[in-house]
Design an enzyme around this catalytic site. Structure first.
Site, short mmCIF file in Angstrom:
data_model
loop_
_atom_site.label_atom_id
_atom_site.label_comp_id
_atom_site.label_asym_id
_atom_site.label_seq_id
_atom_site.Cartn_x
_atom_site.Cartn_y
_atom_site.Cartn_z
CG ASP A 159 25.18 -103.03 62.32
OD1 ASP A 159 25.85 -102.06 61.95
OD2 ASP A 159 25.67 -104.16 62.50
CG ASP A 173 25.63 -108.50 63.64
OD1 ASP A 173 25.77 -107.26 63.56
OD2 ASP A 173 26.47 -109.30 63.21
#
EC number: 7.6.2.1
Length: 1090
Positions: A362, A724
């Site tokens: 990400d 996350d």
């Protein structure tokens, strides 16, 4: 039940079958203890481990089920256990109590009926707020609630007699596992109210900072959304596990082949030679030569069963557990700022970390800090930023060092920094476009204010973007002060203004925008909207075309700097239209079917012909060490793909910032989400795999998982996903290895991950150090384990040709029992827990060392065959050298030197010395533990053997230890020691010679680095500047998660309160605590870490 589960494993079932065979006298030539002891130890260790897990789970279940809660029954509060709470009960929760079930909130002790909750078990966030259901239900109704529980789950009725306060009916969907969705309606006093996910308090939350609250149980027990989501976790197995299972099946075939050969030999021998022995060793009645051969086959299955070691799987688990502890204990992966150590959340995947070929990452919060700062903006076609004409260098220096003075604003945030003074002058001069720009920022959001200290205003935002924008508006004179479900209070240039909040058109992944509709004190109706430029520009009035072109150019410049941008627009509304639209909005919001579709249509209808105000740009800085980490991983030949929801240009510029994209790359392949269509997937994969770097942009959480699955399925490569946020959970679960970052977006990614830490830069240490070591250790363990067991078993095979294929064992029974469990267990564990080919600094300095793991070079089918050949050679030497030297040999007194017990002891001694020496040759990194394990095992063998062959043991247990004196008599002969030495040389010298020649002629990268490590000192590399390519294209970003618009209007407010945590490490003078970037230091500067 535990035994039943254990015997589902093929290996355990196989050894149970062998144990049964050993209980048949006609088949077994071995005591049942040889297999039984090992099987009992393995089952006992596994049972103890499972029992500990079960006891802990039982304690947790008991703690949960026996928790007490107050339930309103017959007008009184009665204390009941959780297990006895039923759907339809009204419960009272007090501060710091866990939420019993999924509740519809009815009453609260707080002003405005707020309920503060901690939702860590659901989404990892700390403290938020839940609303009361509707304004009419406020107050303490301890004495007036009564509920009929005779209704199904989806139809609950609250009723009252003349003494009670109200009656109502709740209709809702059946139980499901969707934490983000809830559909229902409440009918109260003839009015229907919409129920959605913001109206309920889910089990898994904890009440905080709230004296009490009442709630109606909608779902209880296994029907709660938390329990509905508690399904079985995806079981991940390593590629070495899959290979080992295949090899074990091959070993079964090899065992069957050996037994068949010996069975044929037995049949031939019985036919040609067996009749000679029948005179003094007659066959049992009814057993002829064919039946005897059939029984011999199963006898040799028992004798040669050690080719498949029973302790293999237990030893593997011990090694994985130890390597997981090393990750947990690594202080170089500890982040002191958040008191967050690295954590191995699984113990079964450690060696897989050394074989990663693809990393899927990400962007926001993983590569970047996810801490936003307001950097630049464009208002009515004019750009405001820190950009100054570079020719005016001196003025540039002064301008960049002199911050804007916000002392004229008493409510300004002192931490906010901005350097373009012209923007403040425009605001203070009363420029209408500029003031309308910041008015929009102060109104169009779902931020919650919090006053921790008197006069100290803090904002709690769902996303860092919103917090940064509202803070910017605050400093420029438009201070968001407070909100209720019906109003928003703003201080505009020192004057307090209260706006009536009519509707929030919330953000979601499809809309990519949010809007608010407010009425000013003068009665003016206005819609304020902010969102991605692609969404805003499509809905602008044609008169904005020229302004849109200018704003687009500014957005292009902002995106070139890697900034996250939003476009802002507004629209004046007609009162009559608003009344009609709001009525239709209410009807859509209470609809049980097609609610989302109807609301989307209404949003599309009103968000048209808007007027453009400008655009914002916020900066999300890279985490420390990200470019260096990506560069190191690239040198290790690890392909890194970034999967982000940002637009292409923003993703591309972040790629240059991270050093993923470099100027020397001629072609940059950046993928948009549409390429994941079924007919394009394979073409996408073929094209992407030819590229050095791939960035997938505009992807949803589901598409992230699809990309990972695509590579995982067709490339047959080991994958790692790191993120996350909750939007990364899907790809974390799909990848072979999932890594969670403890960041700004809660803990949901961490809770779903296999490994977690606080900063992306720790990934290089996880893979290049711990992962590589774990892979090498596991490969060494499996190779050595198969080698020593092939050597041990094949000695029995050669002996069969000298004992008439009678299935007699060459070893003593107790040696067979102790060989894997005692004599060779600890040395191999010591090597595979502590061995290092090079230390951690050299592992990081030479990332190329990681490549062999990706290619599976250290343990594969070819390596397995080599271990088989090596074991076959050593078994030939260990059997035939002692046999040749002891055959017909006599002592000085003319008696035979060797009997069968003496010959067995000689073979056993040669075998143990050879396999321990081989282990020593395979060990690169010696510790006190390794030394003690090897020497204690060797000395222990002689001590145990002398004891078992002693007169005392024979007198106490004559049937179990009949071979007294064999060890003492054998070791007294000089030629026995000469035989041991000769066997040792013939087994070890070829290995030493082969390795010496191989290193000289074709050394591996490991050999070169080990030589370099012994001859050179490693110095820290000089810091260098990483260049970043600047793009002139635009890039836009917005939060990926569902907004909190419904939450605000329904009195459910989100406020995060930091929880005080105790520091894990108290030392503050180390470089780790000071959070300095990782540098490579010389070996002499600090001791090597395990």
């Amino acid at each position: 039940l535990n035994l039943f589960e254990q015997f589902k494993r093929l290996a355990n079932a196989y050894f149970l079958f062998l144990l049964i065979l050993q209980l048949i006298p006609q088949i077994s030539s071995l005591s049942w203890i040889t297999t039984g002891f090992a099987l009992i130890v393995v089952l006992s260790i596994t049972a103890v481990k499972d029992a500990i897990d079960d006891i802990n789970r039982h304690k947790c279940d008991g703690q949960v089920n026996n928790r007490k809660v107050d339930v309103l029954m017959d007008g009184q509060l009665k204390n009941k256990k959780w297990m006895n709470v039923q759907v339809g009960n009204i419960v009272k929760l007090e501060n710091n109590e866990f939420v019993t079930a999924d509740l519809l909130l009815l009453s609260s002790s707080e002003p405005l009926n707020l309920v503060y909750v901690e939702t860590a078990e659901l989404d990892g966030r700390s403290v938020g707020e839940n609303p009361l259901l509707i304004p009419e239900v406020g107050g303490d109704y301890t004495d007036c609630f009564e509920l009929s529980s005779n209704y199904p789950v989806n139809c609950l009725e609250l009723f009252a007699d003349t003494d009670f306060c109200f009656s109502g009916e709740v209709r809702c969907e059946p139980p499901n596992n969707r934490l983000d969705k809830f559909k229902g309606t409440l009918t109260l006093n003839g009015e229907r109210y919409a129920l959605n996910n913001d109206k309920v308090l889910l089990r898994g939350c904890t009440l905080r900072n709230t004296e009490w609250c009442f709630g109606l149980v909608i779902f209880g027990g296994p029907d709660t959304k938390l329990m509905q989501n508690s399904g079985k976790s995806i079981f991940k197995r390593t590629s070495i596990d899959h290979l080992t299972n295949i090899l074990v099946l091959c070993i079964f075939g090899f065992l069957a082949s050996m037994c068949s050969i010996l069975t044929i030999g037995n049949a031939i021998w019985e036919t040609n030679e067996g009749s000679v022995f029948t005179m003094f060793l007659p066959r049992e009645p009814g057993i002829d030569a064919p039946l005897s051969s059939f029984l011999i086959f199963w006898s040799y299955v028992i004798v040669l069963n050690t080719v498949i070691p029973s302790s293999l799987y237990v030893s593997v688990e011990f090694i994985r557990l130890g390597n997981s502890f090393f990750i947990d204990w690594d202080r170089k992966m500890y982040y002191p700022k958040n008191d967050t150590p690295a954590q191995a959340r699984t113990t079964t995947l450690s060696e897989e970390l050394g074989q990663i070929k693809y990393i899927f990452s990400d962007k926001t919060g993983t590569l970047t800090q996810n801490i936003m700062t307001f950097n630049k903006c464009s208002i009515n076609g004019k750009a405001y930023s820190e950009h100054i004409d570079p020719t005016l260098l001196f003025w540039l220096f002064l301008q960049r060092t002199e911050r804007v003075d916000f002392s004229w604003n008493n409510l300004a945030d002192p931490k906010f920094s901005f350097h373009d003074h012209s923007l403040v002058e425009m605001v203070r001069s009363g420029n209408p476009e500029t003031q309308e720009f910041f008015r929009l920022l102060s109104l169009c959001h779902t931020v919650m204010p919090e006053e921790k200290k008197e006069g100290e205003l803090n904002y709690q935002a769902q996303s860092p973007d919103e917090g940064a924008l509202v803070t910017a508006a605050r400093n420029f004179g438009f201070v968001f002060l407070s909100r209720t479900p019906e109003t928003i209070t703003v201080v505009e240039m020192g004057k307090q203004v209260i706006y009536e909040l009519l509707a929030i058109l919330d953000f979601n992944n499809m809309r990519k925008r949010m809007s608010v509709i407010v009425r000013s004190p003068e009665g003016k109706l206005t819609l304020y909207c902010k969102g991605a430029d692609t969404m805003i520009f499509e809905r602008l009035h044609p008169s904005c075309n020229k302004l849109m072109e200018v704003t687009t150019n500014h957005l292009n410049e902002y995106a070139g700097d890697g900034l996250r941008t939003l476009a802002l627009a507004y629209k004046d509304l007609n009162e009559d239209y608003m009344i009609d639209w709001k009525q239709r909005h209410h009807e859509a919001s209470v609809a049980m079917e097609g609610r989302e579709e109807k609301l989307d249509e209404l949003y599309e209808e009103i968000e048209k012909d808007m007027m453009l105000l400008g655009a914002t740009a916020v900066e999300d800085k890279l985490q420390d060490g990200v470019p260096e980490t990506i560069e190191q991983l690239a040198k290790a030949d690890i392909k890194i793909w970034v999967l982000t929801g940002d637009k292409q240009e923003t993703a591309e510029n972040i790629g240059y910032s991270c050093n993923m994209l470099r100027e020397e790359m001629k072609d940059v392949f950046v993928v948009s989400a549409f390429a994941l269509e079924k007919n394009l997937r394979l073409e996408l994969l073929r094209t992407a795999c030819m590229c050095q770097t791939v960035i997938c942009c505009r992807v949803t959480p589901l598409q992230k998982a699809q990309v990972v699955q695509l590579v995982k399925k067709y490339k047959q490569a080991v994958t790692l996903a790191i993120g996350d946020g909750a939007n990364d959970v899907s790809m974390i679960k799909v990848a072979h290895i999932g890594v969670g970052i403890s960041g700004q977006e809660g803990m949901q990614a961490v809770l779903s991950s296999d490994y977690s830490f606080a900063q992306f830069r720790y990934l290089q240490r996880l893979l290049l150090v711990h992962g590589r070591w774990s892979y090498i250790r596991m490969c060494k363990f499996l190779g050595y384990f198969f080698y020593k067991n092939f050597t041990f078993t094949l000695v029995q095979f050669w002996y069969a040709f000298f004992c008439g294929f009678s299935a007699q064992t060459v070893y003593e029974d107790w040696f067979i029992t102790f060989y894997n469990m005692v004599y060779t267990a600890l040395p191999v564990l010591g090597m595979c827990l502590f061995d290092q080919d090079v230390n951690d600094r050299w592992s990081l300095y030479h990332p190329q060392l990681y490549a062999p793991g990706q290619k599976n070079q250290y343990f594969n089918k070819k390596a397995f065959v080599s271990y088989l050949i090596h074991g076959c050679y050593c078994s030939l030497i260990i059997f035939f050298i002692p046999w040749a030297s002891m055959n017909d040999a006599v002592r000085n007194d003319g008696k035979d030197i060797v009997s069968h017990p003496s010959f067995a002891f000689l073979l056993q001694t040669c075998l143990l010395i050879v396999v321990h020496t081989q282990l020593s040759l395979d060990t690169y990194y010696w510790t006190a533990v390794n030394h003690s394990f090897v020497w204690l095992s060797t000395i222990g063998y002689f001590a145990i053997s002398v004891t078992m062959y002693s007169n005392g043991m024979f007198y106490v247990f004559p049937s179990s230890f009949p071979l007294f004196g064999a060890a003492r008599n054998t070791l007294n002969q000089p030629n026995v020691w000469l035989t041991i030495f000769l066997t040792f040389l013939l087994c070890i010298l070829p290995v030493v010679a082969f390795r010496f020649i191989f290193i000289q002629l074709c050394p591996t990268i490991n050999d070169k680095v080990r030589y370099k490590m012994r001859t050179e000192e490693l110095t820290a590399p000089a810091p260098r500047r990483l260049l970043r390519r600047r793009s002139t294209r635009s890039g836009y970003a917005f939060s990926h998660s569902q907004g909190y618009g419904d939450l605000v209007t329904s009195r459910k407010f989100l406020i995060k309160r930091p929880l005080k945590m105790t520091a894990l490490f108290t030392q503050t003078d180390s470089s780790i605590f000071q959070n300095q970037p990782q540098h490579y230091r010389t070996i002499a500067e600090e001791p090597q870490s395990p």
